[in-house]
Design a protein around this motif. Structure first.
Motif, PDB file in Angstrom:
ATOM      1  N   GLN A 153       0.801  -0.983  -0.150  1.00 22.26           N
ATOM      2  CA  GLN A 153       0.023  -0.058  -0.101  1.00 22.26           C
ATOM      3  C   GLN A 153       0.941   1.117  -0.072  1.00 22.26           C
ATOM      4  O   GLN A 153       1.868   1.154   0.628  1.00 22.26           O
ATOM      5  N   THR A 154       0.683   2.158  -0.782  1.00 20.09           N
ATOM      6  CA  THR A 154       1.776   3.173  -1.080  1.00 20.09           C
ATOM      7  C   THR A 154       1.888   4.274   0.087  1.00 20.09           C
ATOM      8  O   THR A 154       2.900   4.397   0.073  1.00 20.09           O
ATOM      9  N   TYR A 155       0.823   4.130   1.200  1.00 22.34           N
ATOM     10  CA  TYR A 155       1.233   5.047   2.327  1.00 22.34           C
ATOM     11  C   TYR A 155       2.373   4.134   3.248  1.00 22.34           C
ATOM     12  O   TYR A 155       2.994   4.940   4.103  1.00 22.34           O
ATOM     13  N   LEU A 156       2.543   2.983   3.100  1.00 24.08           N
ATOM     14  CA  LEU A 156       3.475   2.232   3.635  1.00 24.08           C
ATOM     15  C   LEU A 156       4.992   2.129   3.033  1.00 24.08           C
ATOM     16  O   LEU A 156       5.816   1.235   3.319  1.00 24.08           O
ATOM     17  N   LYS A 157       5.182   2.775   1.926  1.00 21.74           N
ATOM     18  CA  LYS A 157       6.245   2.669   1.104  1.00 21.74           C
ATOM     19  C   LYS A 157       7.680   2.882   1.827  1.00 21.74           C
ATOM     20  O   LYS A 157       8.519   2.260   1.720  1.00 21.74           O
ATOM     21  N   ASN A 158       7.646   4.133   2.622  1.00 21.17           N
ATOM     22  CA  ASN A 158       8.840   4.309   3.376  1.00 21.17           C
ATOM     23  C   ASN A 158       9.095   3.164   4.452  1.00 21.17           C
ATOM     24  O   ASN A 158      10.055   2.743   4.758  1.00 21.17           O
ATOM     25  N   PHE A 159       8.102   2.656   5.159  1.00 19.64           N
ATOM     26  CA  PHE A 159       8.230   1.295   6.065  1.00 19.64           C
ATOM     27  C   PHE A 159       8.850   0.217   5.270  1.00 19.64           C
ATOM     28  O   PHE A 159       9.963  -0.198   5.666  1.00 19.64           O
ATOM     29  N   TYR A 160       8.586  -0.014   3.942  1.00 18.81           N
ATOM     30  CA  TYR A 160       9.259  -1.004   3.210  1.00 18.81           C
ATOM     31  C   TYR A 160      10.589  -0.873   2.815  1.00 18.81           C
ATOM     32  O   TYR A 160      11.534  -1.580   2.711  1.00 18.81           O
ATOM     33  N   THR A 161      10.980   0.571   2.626  1.00 18.64           N
ATOM     34  CA  THR A 161      12.032   0.916   1.837  1.00 18.64           C
ATOM     35  C   THR A 161      12.904   0.744   3.158  1.00 18.64           C
ATOM     36  O   THR A 161      14.211   0.591   2.866  1.00 18.64           O
ATOM     37  N   ASP A 162      12.760   1.074   4.153  1.00 20.92           N
ATOM     38  CA  ASP A 162      13.305   0.919   5.487  1.00 20.92           C
ATOM     39  C   ASP A 162      13.971  -0.510   5.602  1.00 20.92           C
ATOM     40  O   ASP A 162      15.040  -0.869   6.330  1.00 20.92           O
ATOM     41  N   LEU A 163      13.243  -1.434   5.137  1.00 22.69           N
ATOM     42  CA  LEU A 163      13.561  -2.954   5.122  1.00 22.69           C
ATOM     43  C   LEU A 163      14.283  -3.335   3.995  1.00 22.69           C
ATOM     44  O   LEU A 163      14.699  -4.418   3.715  1.00 22.69           O
ATOM     45  N   GLY A 164      14.730  -2.391   3.000  1.00 22.50           N
ATOM     46  CA  GLY A 164      15.545  -2.864   1.902  1.00 22.50           C
ATOM     47  C   GLY A 164      14.839  -3.038   0.458  1.00 22.50           C
ATOM     48  O   GLY A 164      15.395  -3.243  -0.353  1.00 22.50           O
ATOM     49  N   PHE A 165      13.576  -2.751   0.586  1.00 17.78           N
ATOM     50  CA  PHE A 165      12.852  -2.670  -0.513  1.00 17.78           C
ATOM     51  C   PHE A 165      12.746  -1.453  -1.436  1.00 17.78           C
ATOM     52  O   PHE A 165      12.818  -0.478  -0.862  1.00 17.78           O
ATOM     53  N   VAL A 166      12.678  -1.514  -2.757  1.00 21.22           N
ATOM     54  CA  VAL A 166      12.690  -0.338  -3.598  1.00 21.22           C
ATOM     55  C   VAL A 166      11.316  -0.647  -4.532  1.00 21.22           C
ATOM     56  O   VAL A 166      11.186  -1.696  -4.964  1.00 21.22           O
ATOM     57  N   SER A 167      10.916   0.544  -4.892  1.00 17.39           N
ATOM     58  CA  SER A 167       9.744   0.470  -5.881  1.00 17.39           C
ATOM     59  C   SER A 167      10.110   0.174  -7.024  1.00 17.39           C
ATOM     60  O   SER A 167      11.297   0.654  -7.720  1.00 17.39           O
ATOM     61  N   VAL A 168       9.115  -0.681  -7.882  1.00 13.94           N
ATOM     62  CA  VAL A 168       9.352  -1.026  -9.205  1.00 13.94           C
ATOM     63  C   VAL A 168       8.225  -0.595 -10.020  1.00 13.94           C
ATOM     64  O   VAL A 168       7.096  -1.087  -9.502  1.00 13.94           O
ATOM     65  N   GLY A 169       8.084   0.181 -11.192  1.00 12.80           N
ATOM     66  CA  GLY A 169       7.101   0.534 -11.791  1.00 12.80           C
ATOM     67  C   GLY A 169       6.184   1.604 -11.137  1.00 12.80           C
ATOM     68  O   GLY A 169       6.655   2.058 -10.238  1.00 12.80           O
TER      69      GLY A 169
END
Length: 146
Positions: free
Chosen positions: A114-130
């Motif tokens: 969910q886009t509002y959680l993007k920073n949460f996942y980024t802090d865990l090493g995930f990057v957006s694709v698409g």
């Protein structure tokens, strides 16, 4: 919080009920989203369950490569609303990442965030694709961790 990882067949009836109740409370009621949670994929997933005082307070389901996406994946990431201040989201995600690495021997993991959680996942090493997209009427973005 104590974390366990179980195949579908290992889940106790009450444990499965608690998982589905938590998913419904957050994804259907709190987020006001009518969608088909029971999608047939739980039987293929490993279930990462976080319990506090024998109550399910955090949860994810994980898949090996090809079981959901081409990559290994994490989905249905959820923490009970009143328990979010304790860092259980990070703990359950770290346990899920480790479980994927241990169980499937891969490092590439995909999720639909969910886009509002993007920073949460980024802090865990995930990057957006698409580009962002709507999933069940809620803005999401695909994210990958390598």
């Amino acid at each position: 919080m104590n974390i366990s990882i179980k195949a579908f067949e290992e889940l106790q009836t009450e444990e499965l009920y608690d998982i589905l109740q938590l998913r419904s409370a957050v994804f259907v009621v709190e987020q006001d989203c009518v969608y088909q949670d029971l999608d047939g994929k739980d039987k293929r997933a490993l279930h990462v369950i976080g319990k506090k005082e024998n109550k399910v307070v955090a949860y994810t389901r994980i898949f090996g490569p090809g079981d959901y996406f081409n990559e290994a994946s994490i989905g249905r990431v959820v923490v009970e609303q009143k328990e979010r201040k304790y860092g259980y989201g990070k703990q359950i995600m770290e346990a899920s990442i480790k479980a994927i690495q241990d169980e499937y021997n891969v490092d590439i993991i995909k999720l639909s965030a969910q886009t509002y959680l993007k920073n949460f996942y980024t802090d865990l090493g995930f990057v957006s694709v698409g580009e962002p997209y709507l999933e069940d009427g809620i803005p999401h973005v695909a994210m990958v961790r390598t």
